[in-house]
Write a protein that holds these residues in place. Structure first.
Motif, PDB file in Angstrom:
ATOM      1  N   LEU A 257       0.845  -1.188   0.000  1.00 40.14           N
ATOM      2  CA  LEU A 257       0.000   0.000   0.000  1.00 40.14           C
ATOM      3  C   LEU A 257       0.885   1.245   0.000  1.00 40.14           C
ATOM      4  CD1 LEU A 257      -2.834  -0.981   2.472  1.00 40.14           C
ATOM      5  CD2 LEU A 257      -3.221   0.193   0.297  1.00 40.14           C
ATOM      6  N   PRO A 258       0.631   2.208  -0.891  1.00 40.53           N
ATOM      7  CA  PRO A 258       1.465   3.416  -0.929  1.00 40.53           C
ATOM      8  C   PRO A 258       1.305   4.255   0.329  1.00 40.53           C
ATOM      9  CG  PRO A 258      -0.401   3.597  -2.430  1.00 40.53           C
ATOM     10  CD  PRO A 258      -0.404   2.191  -1.940  1.00 40.53           C
ATOM     11  N   GLU A 259       2.240   5.185   0.508  1.00 37.94           N
ATOM     12  CA  GLU A 259       2.237   6.017   1.713  1.00 37.94           C
ATOM     13  C   GLU A 259       1.021   6.933   1.773  1.00 37.94           C
ATOM     14  OE1 GLU A 259       4.189   6.103   4.476  1.00 37.94           O
ATOM     15  OE2 GLU A 259       4.926   4.217   3.665  1.00 37.94           O
ATOM     16  N   ARG A 260       0.586   7.402   0.628  1.00 34.40           N
ATOM     17  CA  ARG A 260      -0.594   8.261   0.587  1.00 34.40           C
ATOM     18  C   ARG A 260      -1.660   7.612  -0.281  1.00 34.40           C
ATOM     19  NH1 ARG A 260      -1.909  11.542   4.142  1.00 34.40           N
ATOM     20  NH2 ARG A 260      -3.069  12.808   2.656  1.00 34.40           N
ATOM     21  N   ILE A 261      -2.890   7.611   0.221  1.00 35.59           N
ATOM     22  CA  ILE A 261      -4.014   6.992  -0.475  1.00 35.59           C
ATOM     23  C   ILE A 261      -5.039   8.070  -0.814  1.00 35.59           C
ATOM     24  CG2 ILE A 261      -5.941   5.358  -0.246  1.00 35.59           C
ATOM     25  CD1 ILE A 261      -3.367   3.929  -0.427  1.00 35.59           C
ATOM     26  N   HIS A 262      -5.609   7.983  -2.005  1.00 29.12           N
ATOM     27  CA  HIS A 262      -6.743   8.847  -2.338  1.00 29.12           C
ATOM     28  C   HIS A 262      -7.824   7.997  -3.001  1.00 29.12           C
ATOM     29  CE1 HIS A 262      -5.482   8.976  -6.606  1.00 29.12           C
ATOM     30  NE2 HIS A 262      -4.254   9.128  -6.141  1.00 29.12           N
ATOM     31  N   ALA A 263      -9.059   8.480  -2.939  1.00 29.87           N
ATOM     32  CA  ALA A 263     -10.202   7.680  -3.376  1.00 29.87           C
ATOM     33  C   ALA A 263     -10.122   7.293  -4.851  1.00 29.87           C
ATOM     34  CB  ALA A 263     -11.506   8.444  -3.100  1.00 29.87           C
ATOM     35  N   HIS A 264      -9.500   8.124  -5.676  1.00 34.22           N
ATOM     36  CA  HIS A 264      -9.453   7.835  -7.110  1.00 34.22           C
ATOM     37  C   HIS A 264      -8.658   6.568  -7.403  1.00 34.22           C
ATOM     38  CE1 HIS A 264     -11.427  10.179 -10.153  1.00 34.22           C
ATOM     39  NE2 HIS A 264     -10.502   9.872 -11.046  1.00 34.22           N
ATOM     40  N   GLN A 265      -7.771   6.179  -6.490  1.00 32.81           N
ATOM     41  CA  GLN A 265      -7.014   4.947  -6.700  1.00 32.81           C
ATOM     42  C   GLN A 265      -7.934   3.728  -6.660  1.00 32.81           C
ATOM     43  OE1 GLN A 265      -4.278   6.143  -3.518  1.00 32.81           O
ATOM     44  NE2 GLN A 265      -2.584   5.635  -4.856  1.00 32.81           N
ATOM     45  N   LEU A 266      -9.019   3.811  -5.900  1.00 24.78           N
ATOM     46  CA  LEU A 266     -10.001   2.721  -5.886  1.00 24.78           C
ATOM     47  C   LEU A 266     -10.756   2.668  -7.217  1.00 24.78           C
ATOM     48  CD1 LEU A 266     -11.339   3.271  -2.261  1.00 24.78           C
ATOM     49  CD2 LEU A 266     -10.080   1.263  -3.067  1.00 24.78           C
ATOM     50  N   ARG A 267     -11.067   3.829  -7.749  1.00 25.12           N
ATOM     51  CA  ARG A 267     -11.728   3.901  -9.065  1.00 25.12           C
ATOM     52  C   ARG A 267     -10.812   3.318 -10.141  1.00 25.12           C
ATOM     53  NH1 ARG A 267     -15.479   7.075 -12.147  1.00 25.12           N
ATOM     54  NH2 ARG A 267     -14.560   8.178 -13.916  1.00 25.12           N
ATOM     55  N   HIS A 268      -9.535   3.687 -10.096  1.00 25.04           N
ATOM     56  CA  HIS A 268      -8.574   3.129 -11.053  1.00 25.04           C
ATOM     57  C   HIS A 268      -8.475   1.611 -10.908  1.00 25.04           C
ATOM     58  CE1 HIS A 268      -7.526   7.073 -12.245  1.00 25.04           C
ATOM     59  NE2 HIS A 268      -6.628   7.352 -11.313  1.00 25.04           N
ATOM     60  N   ALA A 269      -8.449   1.149  -9.643  1.00 30.64           N
ATOM     61  CA  ALA A 269      -8.313  -0.291  -9.401  1.00 30.64           C
ATOM     62  C   ALA A 269      -9.495  -1.055  -9.990  1.00 30.64           C
ATOM     63  CB  ALA A 269      -8.205  -0.562  -7.897  1.00 30.64           C
ATOM     64  N   ARG A 270     -10.697  -0.497  -9.837  1.00 27.65           N
ATOM     65  CA  ARG A 270     -11.892  -1.159 -10.380  1.00 27.65           C
ATOM     66  C   ARG A 270     -11.822  -1.217 -11.908  1.00 27.65           C
ATOM     67  NH1 ARG A 270     -15.439  -5.074 -10.016  1.00 27.65           N
ATOM     68  NH2 ARG A 270     -17.595  -4.460  -9.612  1.00 27.65           N
ATOM     69  N   ALA A 271     -11.378  -0.116 -12.528  1.00 21.56           N
ATOM     70  CA  ALA A 271     -11.284  -0.087 -13.988  1.00 21.56           C
ATOM     71  C   ALA A 271     -10.262  -1.113 -14.482  1.00 21.56           C
ATOM     72  CB  ALA A 271     -10.899   1.312 -14.458  1.00 21.56           C
ATOM     73  N   MET A 272      -9.111  -1.191 -13.810  1.00 22.28           N
ATOM     74  CA  MET A 272      -8.093  -2.158 -14.214  1.00 22.28           C
ATOM     75  C   MET A 272      -8.583  -3.586 -14.010  1.00 22.28           C
ATOM     76  SD  MET A 272      -5.539  -0.366 -15.344  1.00 22.28           S
ATOM     77  CE  MET A 272      -4.042  -1.348 -15.276  1.00 22.28           C
ATOM     78  N   GLN A 273      -9.321  -3.828 -12.930  1.00 21.74           N
ATOM     79  CA  GLN A 273      -9.858  -5.164 -12.680  1.00 21.74           C
ATOM     80  C   GLN A 273     -10.813  -5.570 -13.805  1.00 21.74           C
ATOM     81  OE1 GLN A 273     -13.030  -5.602  -9.835  1.00 21.74           O
ATOM     82  NE2 GLN A 273     -12.078  -7.404  -8.903  1.00 21.74           N
ATOM     83  N   MET A 274     -11.674  -4.642 -14.228  1.00 27.46           N
ATOM     84  CA  MET A 274     -12.614  -4.935 -15.303  1.00 27.46           C
ATOM     85  C   MET A 274     -11.875  -5.197 -16.613  1.00 27.46           C
ATOM     86  SD  MET A 274     -15.510  -2.060 -14.435  1.00 27.46           S
ATOM     87  CE  MET A 274     -16.580  -2.513 -15.796  1.00 27.46           C
ATOM     88  N   LEU A 275     -10.843  -4.403 -16.884  1.00 27.00           N
ATOM     89  CA  LEU A 275     -10.077  -4.586 -18.112  1.00 27.00           C
ATOM     90  C   LEU A 275      -9.437  -5.965 -18.147  1.00 27.00           C
ATOM     91  CD1 LEU A 275      -8.988  -3.089 -20.689  1.00 27.00           C
ATOM     92  CD2 LEU A 275      -6.967  -2.547 -19.321  1.00 27.00           C
TER      93      LEU A 275
END
Length: 339
Positions: A257-275
């Motif tokens: 897990l990176p040192e700083r987290i922001h909500a958009h990283q969850l959105r990116h993760a979902r998009a990559m999972q779908m891809l």
């Protein structure tokens, strides 16, 4: 023109033109307000101008070009964020030129300022291991744990933008097993209905029972904080704080897990999972609420893992390698609508 004329047009733009004539959302208007506030900060820090001294005489091509560089070099904004601020300033000056023809020359000069060069962004998606660790971190032993788990699940499962999640109401939620869905209101007030996992639906049911008991007000804020005994919508800062608090806990079992987290990283993760699951890019575009498929295509170009796996599957057998060896300003800001 005087400082009063300048701030009079600021107020008219923020409180009349944008919400009434252009019918922009409060979130978009806040971003425009942030851009103007940053410009005032720039004029104070680089020109020594107090708010009462700011007039249109201080604004020209060189000033706004310097403002863009200052945003990147001093404020450390990404070029894309700096360009959003520049676009907001240009929009404001276009409005001013329409209101007062003597300002047309100012607008035309600033209009020629070039955007900051921005390299093609690469989405900083969390890995699925990190997502699972983050979702598990709040636990279920406390009401806040229930709330935070549900919030993280909803943001990930729907790939919601942070403001879309904060704007949710109970009326936007359907937790029917097998048909669960959430209706998000995105940019331009466009809505899209997103299917959700049954697991997310069960967490939402648990959350609604605890935080919206009885028959909930369909228009109430779904995720809220309590201040002075009153429910208030959670802020983006609230979300960033709780994500990083739980990331600190999750990092003990998931160091990636990176040192700083922001909500958009969850959105990116979902998009990559779908891809990676084989969902076509046009479907992902609709899921994310993108207006342009080019925005969605960054996920495909960023996912080298898919290419690597395809090459491995297509490779012909090859022999193994040999073993290796190892005060006053406050009043002016309020009167002009900037606070």
């Amino acid at each position: 023109m005087s400082s009063g004329d300048f701030f009079g047009l600021v107020r008219a733009w923020l409180t009349v033109h944008l919400p009434r004539a252009r019918r922009l959302s409060p979130h978009t208007i806040r971003s425009y307000k942030t851009a103007l506030t940053a410009l005032l900060d720039y004029l104070r820090e680089t020109r020594g101008l107090r708010l009462a001294e700011v007039t249109f005489d201080a604004i020209d091509h060189a000033t706004i070009a310097g403002f863009g560089s200052w945003l990147v070099e001093t404020r450390h904004l990404a070029p894309s964020s700096a360009n959003q601020r520049l676009a907001a300033i240009k929009s404001f000056l276009a409005f001013c030129a329409a209101e007062d023809p003597t300002l047309v020359a100012v607008w035309l000069g600033v209009k020629q300022v070039r955007s900051m060069r921005a390299p093609a962004p690469s989405p900083d998606a969390l890995s699925m291991t990190a997502v699972h660790a983050l979702i598990a971190a709040p636990g279920q032993a406390t009401p806040r744990g229930v709330r935070d788990t549900t919030l993280i699940l909803v943001v990930f499962d729907t790939a919601a933008r942070i403001q879309e999640a904060l704007d949710l109401t109970p009326a936007d939620i359907d937790t029917t097993p097998g048909r669960g869905r959430v209706t998000l209101t995105g940019k331009g007030r466009r809505t899209r209905t997103m299917p959700i996992m049954d697991k997310t639906g069960r967490h939402l049911d648990q959350y609604l029972h605890a935080f919206h008991p009885g028959t909930p007000d369909p228009d109430a804020t779904l995720f809220y904080t309590v201040r002075a005994g009153r429910h208030q919508q959670m802020s983006q800062d609230n979300i960033t704080y709780l994500l990083n608090k739980h990331a600190d806990t999750a990092r003990q079992s998931c160091p990636e897990l990176p040192e700083r987290i922001h909500a958009h990283q969850l959105r990116h993760a979902r998009a990559m999972q779908m891809l990676r699951a084989g969902v076509p890019v046009p479907h992902i575009k609709e899921f994310l609420g993108h207006a342009n498929i080019a925005t969605t295509s960054i996920y495909a170009s960023a996912d080298n893992q898919m290419v690597r796996e395809a090459i491995q599957r297509a490779a012909s057998p090859a022999p193994d390698l040999a073993p290796a060896w190892k005060g006053d300003d406050d009043l002016i800001l309020k009167l002009s609508g900037l606070r």
